[in-house]
Write an enzyme that holds these catalytic residues in place. Structure first.
Site, short mmCIF file in Angstrom:
data_model
loop_
_atom_site.label_atom_id
_atom_site.label_comp_id
_atom_site.label_asym_id
_atom_site.label_seq_id
_atom_site.Cartn_x
_atom_site.Cartn_y
_atom_site.Cartn_z
N ILE A 150 0.84 -1.20 0.00
CA ILE A 150 0.00 0.00 0.00
C ILE A 150 0.88 1.25 0.00
O ILE A 150 0.68 2.18 -0.79
CB ILE A 150 -0.95 -0.01 1.22
N HIS A 178 -7.70 -10.37 -7.29
CA HIS A 178 -9.05 -10.92 -7.26
C HIS A 178 -9.89 -10.41 -8.42
O HIS A 178 -9.72 -9.27 -8.87
CB HIS A 178 -9.73 -10.58 -5.93
N VAL A 193 9.42 4.22 12.40
CA VAL A 193 8.94 5.49 12.95
C VAL A 193 8.84 5.34 14.46
O VAL A 193 8.22 4.40 14.97
CB VAL A 193 7.56 5.85 12.35
N ARG A 210 -2.16 -10.65 8.39
CA ARG A 210 -3.05 -9.66 7.79
C ARG A 210 -3.42 -8.62 8.86
O ARG A 210 -3.64 -8.98 10.02
CB ARG A 210 -4.33 -10.30 7.29
N SER A 257 -7.20 -8.76 2.82
CA SER A 257 -7.66 -9.21 1.50
C SER A 257 -8.97 -8.51 1.14
O SER A 257 -9.82 -8.36 2.02
CB SER A 257 -7.87 -10.72 1.51
N CYS A 266 18.20 -24.13 -9.97
CA CYS A 266 16.79 -24.58 -9.96
C CYS A 266 15.91 -23.61 -10.73
O CYS A 266 14.97 -24.02 -11.40
CB CYS A 266 16.28 -24.70 -8.54
N CYS A 275 15.77 -26.53 -4.43
CA CYS A 275 16.85 -26.79 -3.46
C CYS A 275 16.92 -25.70 -2.41
O CYS A 275 17.72 -25.77 -1.48
CB CYS A 275 18.19 -27.02 -4.15
N CYS A 307 23.07 -22.06 -4.26
CA CYS A 307 23.42 -20.70 -4.70
C CYS A 307 23.61 -19.69 -3.58
O CYS A 307 24.08 -18.59 -3.82
CB CYS A 307 22.40 -20.18 -5.71
#
Lengths: 426, 471
Positions: free
Chosen positions: B2, B39, B162, B300, B326, B391, B424, B429
């Site tokens: 946001i 959505h 903050v 959330r 959501s 991978c 993996c 890596c």
């Protein structure tokens, strides 16, 4: 290694991977009489995982003496360089087609295609991770596979932390328990969910017992704590269904959790090639010449099934390389005529088929430990085994004389307790 | 997400804008654990801000993805019914779609379902098809929005929580590490911490409760098991466990929904895993725990009214963009526009900047271009021929590009390039990525972190004797 910048357009044999399997396969192909062999590896130096295995214990079977991993690799490399092999390191194989067109890429050559008379797949294995077994908890830094920790310590001179719990008793974890102790990292314990250890007995003794590191069987990590870095783990005993008993859980302070929970054959290329895979080994189905379900594509080492000793990898890869060369030069042995399958207490069998006209070494893995057992090859042969455990591969020499009077096309291998009446050996 | 969307929206105008982020990189809060679903717009009930903004947001994603060069795919979704009671709910959902003039929303019968998604449970009797739904990588969207905003003059202060806001007088004074920031307006898009930030100026609203969602990521082997995002029939309290084909071709199952006291409780649980796989298997029986490659959780931010809280407050200049649960990701571009409009109404002079740079170059991913294209790239820059992550086929050139674009941590690299995200999980890596990060910044390996302070990865040998590990 100096990077190889002049690639041929065609090679008699291309070997994918320059670990122990790839090096033995390449050497054997050259000795069997092919002219041009290209061995490709993603790392800058050939040798594969041997390069980070600086401990000893390699080569007892193959060379009759005890070597470190880099020494074992160097013996093969020296032989290979004498045979004028092309080695492309820092090089990644992007694709292999069924007609054996190999696409590879490296800073030295860019993206290139080479045509291979035969291909040997020797990509080895990767380690299972935390995600694969879904250990609950937070996601701090400090959770890593034992092999990555080994690379940090042995190749980069770094330490994974100050106090490391080890989950799983696989060989790399055991080796790292000792290695870290020698480096001054505390190892409060190794926790194994199964009621038996998963590493070689000699590693349990030499890496844990000799250093007073406790091994907790039938116990596992049930939660990881720490927001930024691991702060502790919760461990709990499990019942015979491997369900943790949280009422008996306790926490162990640590800043590192190493996972040594098994290896998975790296078969992404095999899947692209559409090779038939065996779900029990997670590797390709292979014949007694280590040929896969695609004509002229061979495989050897941990990519086929997980081995516990590099010496056996080399043996298997010598066979694969020899047969790749025979394929290219039109000297293939007669096709296999007997299918092998896993019976009682046998988890996997490699190779998947054999031929009755020559001797074979068949590798098995058992499902559970068993003391005093019979190993039975159909009705044609049986032998006594003293003690079998899943961590140690069982090998069986199948000689043509066992099969003299056998006219079927499939044999099942069973390992059964010896209190069942045995039959006389033929 | 946001904050990133609002920041970029504000840089369209002749304004002085600073984005202050407590984590060491943007998107590292709840956003990085988001499911990545855009959505379709038909699921949300009318009469809520969530309902209003979901469809509005959905329609902005195609353009946003094109302008900013991140991946977006309209893969569609299916909400499925197992019995007649479910079908009634489905009819209501389809009606919501029609009421909003969302194109293509319709109810399918069993034959159509078998034909389009043959791997779904054969007991499913009906489904709502929502062709407008899509998927993105939420963290890629965050990075792209902020990189674009920075290119348009945004001041970015990361790793700067903050600590206080002084209100009263002419403007507001924000304390967030370094020099205090004097400003006319503060937008509180602090996610789960929005309540804490609002309290700093004496506001009692919004209240924020945490609702944790666990997600489980499955191997690419299962990539084609479903094409569309699969929703169970929703209950009054939950959207349920979904099966999500992610933008990158993995399958994700989740999220759970569990109230948590600790707003930073991102631990996965054995119960969460069991529930998730049981419910996912009910939708798609071919799903198995054995294919799990990674798991994670996010919290959330749920506001007291269970809806988005967007707009001015009783403190002059202090705005909220809070409680963005959501479908917050979907709605984000619409929330950003709405909020900027409100700032204008509150007296902020919104003079467009003609030089606003709306597009960003699309990062090259070796894994998603043809061999021919890769060959050409490698001819120009040989670092495209060196594979770092096997991978996910990530080359050294991509790692350097990600560092140039601002990656400072191992996770920052991972979320920008996918290095370490595959099967993996960084086993091969991690060390190479750390070396490249260290070389680029001149730091020691022991200074490289997973995701900022305290998440160190390795120690130098000489650090062993010291009492404290680095923070």
């Amino acid at each position: 290694m100096m990077p190889l910048s002049n690639l041929r357009d065609e090679y008699d044999t291309v070997v994918v991977g320059a670990g122990p399997a790839g090096m033995a396969a390449a050497l054997s192909a050259l000795r069997t009489g092919v002219e041009t062999v290209l061995m490709v590896d993603r790392e800058v130096e050939p040798g594969g995982i041997l390069n980070q295995c600086i401990h000893n214990g390699f080569g007892l079977h193959h060379f009759g003496e005890e070597l470190t991993g880099p020494e074992y690799a160097q013996r093969f490399l020296t032989d290979l360089l004498d045979h004028h092999i092309d080695i492309a390191t820092d090089c990644y194989v992007l694709d292999v087609t069924p007609d054996r067109l190999v696409t590879l890429m490296s800073p030295a050559v860019g993206v290139r295609q080479v045509l291979a008379g035969a291909v040997v797949l020797a990509m080895g294995a990767r380690e299972r991770t935390r995600g694969a077994i879904r250990i609950p908890g937070q996601r701090p830094s400090g959770v890593m596979t034992a092999g990555l920790a080994q690379k940090f310590v042995n190749q980069m001179g770094l330490l994974p932390g100050k106090r490391a719990v080890i989950l799983g008793s696989g060989d790399i974890g055991l080796i790292m328990a000792r290695r870290m102790t020698l480096e001054g990292v505390e190892v409060p314990g190794v926790f194994e969910i199964m009621p038996h250890a998963n590493g070689l007995t000699r590693n349990i003794v030499q890496c844990l017992h000799d250093f007073d590191i406790p091994l907790h069987l039938s116990t596992t990590v049930v939660e990881i704590h720490g927001r930024d870095r691991v702060e502790k783990v919760t461990v709990a005993p499990v019942d015979d269904q491997l369900r943790p008993d949280l009422s008996r859980a306790h926490t162990v302070k640590c800043d590192t959790l190493l996972a040594s929970i098994g290896l998975i054959p790296e078969n992404e290329l095999s899947q692209k090639l559409g090779l038939r895979l065996d779900p029990t080994t997670a590797g390709p189905v292979v014949t007694s010449t280590m040929e896969t379900s695609r004509d002229g594509v061979f495989a050897a080492g941990n990519v086929v099934h997980i081995h516990d000793l590099v010496d056996f990898v080399s043996q298997e890869a010598l066979l694969a390389g020899e047969n790749a060369a025979r394929y290219v030069t039109g000297r293939r042995p007669p096709a296999d005529n007997i299918k092998l399958s896993s019976g009682a207490n046998v988890a996997s069998v490699v190779p998947h088929t054999i031929s009755s006209d020559r001797e074979h070494t068949v590798y098995l893995r058992v499902r559970k430990p068993m003391e005093k057992s019979w190993l039975r090859l159909g009705d044609v042969y049986e032998k006594r085994l003293r003690y079998v455990v899943p961590a140690e591969m069982v090998s069986l020499k199948v000689r043509p004389r066992f099969l003299e009077h056998f006219h079927g096309d499939s044999l099942t291998i069973d390992i059964v307790p010896r209190d069942e009446p045995g039959r006389e050996e033929p | 997400m946001i904050g990133c969307a609002i920041a970029r929206e504000l840089t369209r105008y002749r304004l002085d804008v600073v984005l202050v982020e407590s984590e060491v990189e943007v998107g590292f809060g709840t956003s990085k654990s988001n499911s990545g679903i855009i959505h379709g717009g038909h699921h949300t009930e009318p009469g809520t801000l969530k309902g209003e903004l979901a469809w509005a947001g959905n329609q902005r994603w195609v353009r946003l993805a094109q302008e900013l060069g991140f991946g977006f795919r309209r893969n569609g979704d299916l909400t499925v019914a197992f019995d007649e009671a479910d079908v009634e709910v489905l009819e209501k959902i389809a009606q919501q779609g029609r009421d909003r003039d969302i194109p293509g929303v319709e109810i399918w019968g069993p034959d159509k379902i078998r034909l389009e998604e043959p791997n779904l449970n054969q007991d499913i009797i009906a489904a709502v098809d929502g062709p407008t739904a899509g998927v993105v990588n939420p963290y890629e969207a965050c990075f792209a929005l902020v990189e674009c905003a920075v290119a348009n003059g945004l001041g970015l202060r990361v790793g700067a929580p903050v600590t206080a806001i002084e209100a009263g007088g002419d403007g507001l004074l924000v304390h967030a590490g370094g020099e205090p920031i004097e400003t006319q307006f503060v937008i509180n898009a602090a996610g789960v911490h929005a309540e804490k930030v609002a309290r700093m100026v004496g506001l009692l609203e919004p209240t924020i409760r945490g609702r944790k969602g666990e997600e489980y990521l499955l191997d690419k082997r299962l990539a084609s098991i479903v094409q569309r995002t699969i929703f169970p029939c929703p209950t009054p309290t939950s959207k349920g466990i979904l099966v999500i084909p992610t933008f990158d071709g993995t399958i994700m199952v989740g999220p759970t929904a569990q109230a948590v006291e600790d707003l930073e409780d991102v631990a996965t649980t054995a119960v969460g895993a069991a529930t998730t796989f049981d419910l996912a298997r009910r939708l798609v029986p071919g799903i198995s725990e054995r294919d799990c490659i990674a798991e994670f959780a996010g919290v959330r931010a749920v506001a007291g009214n269970n809806d988005f809280v967007v707009g001015p407050t009783s403190v002059p200049g202090f705005f909220n963009a809070a409680g963005i649960q959501s479908p917050g990701l979907t709605a984000a571009p619409a929330i950003a526009e709405m909020l900027v409009h409100m700032l204008g109404e509150a007296g902020l002079d919104l003079l467009p900047r003609p030089e606003f740079k709306r597009t960003m170059p699309r990062p090259v991913h070796a894994a998603s271009i043809s061999v021919g294209e890769l060959t050409e790239m490698a001819e120009r820059d040989r670092r495209f021929a060196r594979v770092v992550c096997r991978c996910e086929l990530v080359t050294e050139a991509e790692i350097h590009d990600a560092i140039d674009r601002g990656a400072r941590t191992l996770d920052g690299l991972k979320f920008r390039t996918r290095a370490g995200m595959g099967r993996c999980q960084g086993g091969f890596c991690t060390s190479r990525c750390m070396q490249l990060l260290a070389a680029e910044s001149g730091a020691a390996m022991s200074d490289i972190t997973k995701r900022g302070d305290g998440s160190w990865l390795v120690l130098d040998r000489n650090q062993l004797g010291t009492a404290e590990v680095p923070t």
